[in-house]
Design an enzyme around this catalytic site. Structure first.
Site, PDB file in Angstrom:
ATOM      1  N   GLU A  20       0.781  -1.084  -0.113  1.00 26.64           N
ATOM      2  CA  GLU A  20      -0.071   0.038  -0.185  1.00 26.64           C
ATOM      3  C   GLU A  20       0.878   1.394   0.055  1.00 26.64           C
ATOM      4  O   GLU A  20       0.903   2.068   0.924  1.00 26.64           O
ATOM      5  CB  GLU A  20      -0.818  -0.094   1.220  1.00 26.64           C
ATOM      6  CG  GLU A  20      -0.336  -0.404   2.585  1.00 26.64           C
ATOM      7  CD  GLU A  20      -1.311  -0.376   3.674  1.00 26.64           C
ATOM      8  OE1 GLU A  20      -2.314  -0.610   3.479  1.00 26.64           O
ATOM      9  OE2 GLU A  20      -0.698  -0.259   4.822  1.00 26.64           O
ATOM     10  N   GLY A  35       2.011   5.178  -1.042  1.00 27.80           N
ATOM     11  CA  GLY A  35       1.548   6.314  -1.198  1.00 27.80           C
ATOM     12  C   GLY A  35       2.601   7.209  -1.882  1.00 27.80           C
ATOM     13  O   GLY A  35       2.528   7.573  -3.122  1.00 27.80           O
ATOM     14  N   ARG A  58       6.392  19.447   5.007  1.00 30.18           N
ATOM     15  CA  ARG A  58       7.533  18.413   5.224  1.00 30.18           C
ATOM     16  C   ARG A  58       8.685  19.055   5.588  1.00 30.18           C
ATOM     17  O   ARG A  58       9.614  18.658   6.583  1.00 30.18           O
ATOM     18  CB  ARG A  58       7.580  17.768   3.888  1.00 30.18           C
ATOM     19  CG  ARG A  58       6.332  17.047   3.638  1.00 30.18           C
ATOM     20  CD  ARG A  58       6.509  15.860   2.502  1.00 30.18           C
ATOM     21  NE  ARG A  58       7.485  14.831   2.965  1.00 30.18           N
ATOM     22  CZ  ARG A  58       8.780  14.725   2.681  1.00 30.18           C
ATOM     23  NH1 ARG A  58       9.458  15.444   1.966  1.00 30.18           N
ATOM     24  NH2 ARG A  58       9.392  13.697   3.307  1.00 30.18           N
ATOM     25  N   TYR A 104       9.600  17.554   9.225  1.00 28.00           N
ATOM     26  CA  TYR A 104      10.697  16.683   9.501  1.00 28.00           C
ATOM     27  C   TYR A 104      12.096  16.936   8.704  1.00 28.00           C
ATOM     28  O   TYR A 104      12.864  16.138   8.522  1.00 28.00           O
ATOM     29  CB  TYR A 104      10.116  15.602   8.291  1.00 28.00           C
ATOM     30  CG  TYR A 104       8.767  15.054   8.170  1.00 28.00           C
ATOM     31  CD1 TYR A 104       7.954  14.396   9.269  1.00 28.00           C
ATOM     32  CD2 TYR A 104       7.666  15.033   7.002  1.00 28.00           C
ATOM     33  CE1 TYR A 104       6.814  13.874   9.474  1.00 28.00           C
ATOM     34  CE2 TYR A 104       6.575  14.554   7.076  1.00 28.00           C
ATOM     35  CZ  TYR A 104       6.200  14.143   8.319  1.00 28.00           C
ATOM     36  OH  TYR A 104       5.054  13.516   8.253  1.00 28.00           O
ATOM     37  N   CYS A 111       4.217  33.394   9.614  1.00 29.39           N
ATOM     38  CA  CYS A 111       4.882  34.127  10.648  1.00 29.39           C
ATOM     39  C   CYS A 111       5.452  33.240  11.877  1.00 29.39           C
ATOM     40  O   CYS A 111       4.923  33.406  12.886  1.00 29.39           O
ATOM     41  CB  CYS A 111       3.496  34.988  11.403  1.00 29.39           C
ATOM     42  SG  CYS A 111       3.826  36.483  11.863  1.00 29.39           S
ATOM     43  N   GLU A 112       6.183  32.767  11.313  1.00 27.73           N
ATOM     44  CA  GLU A 112       7.008  31.671  12.208  1.00 27.73           C
ATOM     45  C   GLU A 112       8.512  31.516  11.649  1.00 27.73           C
ATOM     46  O   GLU A 112       8.603  31.364  10.398  1.00 27.73           O
ATOM     47  CB  GLU A 112       6.700  30.292  12.411  1.00 27.73           C
ATOM     48  CG  GLU A 112       5.234  30.341  13.270  1.00 27.73           C
ATOM     49  CD  GLU A 112       5.017  28.899  13.798  1.00 27.73           C
ATOM     50  OE1 GLU A 112       5.848  28.272  13.989  1.00 27.73           O
ATOM     51  OE2 GLU A 112       3.779  28.983  14.177  1.00 27.73           O
ATOM     52  N   TYR A 142       2.042  13.896   0.384  1.00 25.92           N
ATOM     53  CA  TYR A 142       2.118  14.759   1.593  1.00 25.92           C
ATOM     54  C   TYR A 142       2.527  16.095   1.546  1.00 25.92           C
ATOM     55  O   TYR A 142       3.000  16.841   2.357  1.00 25.92           O
ATOM     56  CB  TYR A 142       3.028  13.881   2.744  1.00 25.92           C
ATOM     57  CG  TYR A 142       3.050  12.542   2.696  1.00 25.92           C
ATOM     58  CD1 TYR A 142       1.612  12.086   3.496  1.00 25.92           C
ATOM     59  CD2 TYR A 142       3.586  11.512   2.258  1.00 25.92           C
ATOM     60  CE1 TYR A 142       1.389  10.681   3.714  1.00 25.92           C
ATOM     61  CE2 TYR A 142       3.566  10.047   2.221  1.00 25.92           C
ATOM     62  CZ  TYR A 142       2.160   9.764   2.901  1.00 25.92           C
ATOM     63  OH  TYR A 142       2.069   8.457   3.077  1.00 25.92           O
TER      64      TYR A 142
HETATM   65  C1  PLP Z   1      -0.791   2.248   7.207  1.00 24.14           C
HETATM   66  C2  PLP Z   1      -0.117   2.746   6.231  1.00 24.14           C
HETATM   67  N1  PLP Z   1       0.017   2.365   5.168  1.00 24.14           N
HETATM   68  C3  PLP Z   1       0.618   2.981   3.930  1.00 24.14           C
HETATM   69  C4  PLP Z   1       1.261   4.371   4.120  1.00 24.14           C
HETATM   70  C5  PLP Z   1       1.965   5.084   3.038  1.00 24.14           C
HETATM   71  O1  PLP Z   1       3.260   5.142   3.183  1.00 24.14           O
HETATM   72  P1  PLP Z   1       4.063   5.788   1.838  1.00 24.14           P
HETATM   73  O2  PLP Z   1       3.436   6.877   1.562  1.00 24.14           O
HETATM   74  O3  PLP Z   1       5.523   6.124   2.737  1.00 24.14           O
HETATM   75  O4  PLP Z   1       4.209   4.780   0.912  1.00 24.14           O
HETATM   76  C6  PLP Z   1       1.098   4.763   5.248  1.00 24.14           C
HETATM   77  C7  PLP Z   1       1.798   6.208   5.619  1.00 24.14           C
HETATM   78  O5  PLP Z   1       2.122   6.328   6.709  1.00 24.14           O
HETATM   79  C8  PLP Z   1       0.373   4.114   6.475  1.00 24.14           C
HETATM   80  O6  PLP Z   1       0.562   4.610   7.715  1.00 24.14           O
END
Ligand code: PLP
Length: 417
Positions: free
Chosen positions: A266, A268, A305, A309, A336-337, A365
């Site tokens: 999964e 992202g 980000r 981070y 304003c930071e 993100y």
């Molecule tokens: C449960 C879960 N699955 C998948 C992802 C996707 O992570 P990424 O975008 O690093 O692939 C996240 C991101 O934090 C997550 O919390």
């Protein structure tokens, strides 16, 4: 040299978009998203591997539709994300909902919607089993593996809040057994922006081993976390090598299996990160004695980000003449930071107010973490379609509209009404 990381799109297009939509604007490349989806889908040709896209990385419904059209299901983490995926026409059985401190109401919504619920605590498992005996669910375990690009997204380590402890797996099995609930799936996600592919292989091993304790298992979900390089010299995650090594293990595991079984990942960030650019305009060039600032019309309210981070995003001045001299700049936002710095110590061509900057690899993100801090409007979002058209996929609100919406939501009325 102003930039070491190349623009994924012709700067003329970005100028045209800035001219028509103004800034700040997120720009996404449909072609690139599709190609990346297809690359992932080609990784395991011999195995029953399916791909879910982690909606939290970028939840613009137009982007979700593209990814669904490439055959992905969705990984969601809230009722709202589930509703979004259902709304674009996704079949509930292609929606995986990983809960995290969910409420009873959210659990009942998920059950009603028919999505695959992935449960991360014994308490929630028990309440699910009590409410839905003879049903099925998935469980998330805590594999005690530490990874991720930052401690804040290292989700599988020993002290993580996520998942059920491995030593409590038998207890999970007995809770489910008591209510004849089938644990049909097991899941883990060790972190976002994984640094060491070996950690993902170890996680696979942990899940395959844990699966032996689950008689009703139909699938294993190995989570996301595949990283992208944000800097040119950053070592990139060798997906093909990873897939080869994982395939060896899948082969031996499935060899002993007599029933249908599937694997999921999964990701992202890997899908959408490089396919997004945040376009911004330089408003101010300011010499503060020891530091020279380029002040822009965006900030950590739009791209969190770097502030959250210490993340690096390449920044390219698409307006300046590349043959002029360069300067060392701190690229700052308009929030304003003092922590609102988008890029520290960047060598860029001599830049002037009015120049446009492209902040790269901002597709994941970026917009999903944007806020109205300082009450500013959110950026517009524009998609460069696969046919090459520029399409508005989210309009930017004017200051008036932004304040109107806020007054309306807070039950206040405008004084001039
Ligand atoms: C449960 C879960 N699955 C998948 C992802 C996707 O992570 P990424 O975008 O690093 O692939 C996240 C991101 O934090 C997550 O919390």
């Amino acid at each position: 040299m102003q930039s070491t990381h190349s623009l994924p799109v012709d700067p003329d297009r970005l100028h045209a978009i800035a001219g028509k939509w103004g800034t700040p604007t997120y720009v996404y490349l449909e072609d690139m998203i599709r190609v990346r989806c297809q690359l992932l889908q080609g990784l395991f040709p011999d195995f029953p591997v399916s791909w879910l896209y982690a909606v939290k990385a970028n939840d613009n419904p137009h982007i979700l539709k593209i990814i669904a059209n490439e055959g992905f299901g969705f990984d969601t983490v809230s009722t709202e994300e589930v509703l979004l995926c259902l709304n674009i026409g996704t079949n509930p059985n292609k929606i995986f909902y990983t809960e995290n401190n969910m409420t009873d109401a959210e659990m009942h919504d998920a059950a009603k919607q028919g999505v695959v619920l992935n449960i991360g605590s014994l308490g929630r498992l028990k309440s699910f089993c009590e409410a839905y005996p003879k049903s099925e669910c998935s469980i998330r375990i805590k594999p005690d593996i530490s990874d991720g690009h930052h401690a804040k997204v290292d989700t599988g380590n020993q002290d993580s809040k996520f998942g059920i402890r491995l030593d409590l797996l038998s207890e999970a099995v007995s809770i489910a057994g008591e209510y004849q609930v089938q644990i049909s799936g097991i899941h883990a996600h060790i972190g976002s922006g994984i640094r060491e592919p070996e950690n993902l292989l170890t996680e696979i091993e942990v899940l395959l081993t844990a699966s032996e304790k689950l008689d009703d298992l139909k699938f294993i979900n190995f989570g996301g976390g595949m990283p992208i390089p944000y800097k040119i010299n950053e070592r990139s995650f060798d997906l093909n090598r990873f897939a080869e090594m994982a395939s060896d293990r899948f082969r031996s595991f499935l060899g002993e299996m007599s029933r249908p079984f599937s694997f999921f990942f999964e990701p992202g960030r890997w899908v959408v990160g490089p396919a997004g650019i945040l376009l911004t305009q330089v408003n101010t060039v300011k010499d503060q004695g020891r530091k020279l600032f380029l002040g822009t019309d965006t900030g950590f309210n739009h791209l969190l980000r770097p502030a959250l981070y210490d993340a690096y995003h390449e920044i390219v001045n698409i307006s300046a003449d590349p043959d002029t001299g360069t300067q060392n700049y701190h690229v700052a936002g308009n929030i304003c930071e003092s922590g609102d710095i988008l890029g520290l110590d960047r060598t860029l061509p001599e830049s002037r107010p009015g120049d446009h900057l492209a902040i790269l690899d901002a597709g994941a993100y970026g917009m999903t973490m944007a806020s109205h801090y300082n009450r500013r409007a959110l950026p517009a979002e524009v998609l460069i379609t696969k046919e090459g058209f520029h399409k508005t996929i989210r309009k930017r609100k004017t200051p008036d509209e932004t304040v109107d919406e806020f007054l309306n939501d807070t039950g206040m009325i405008r004084l001039d009404e």
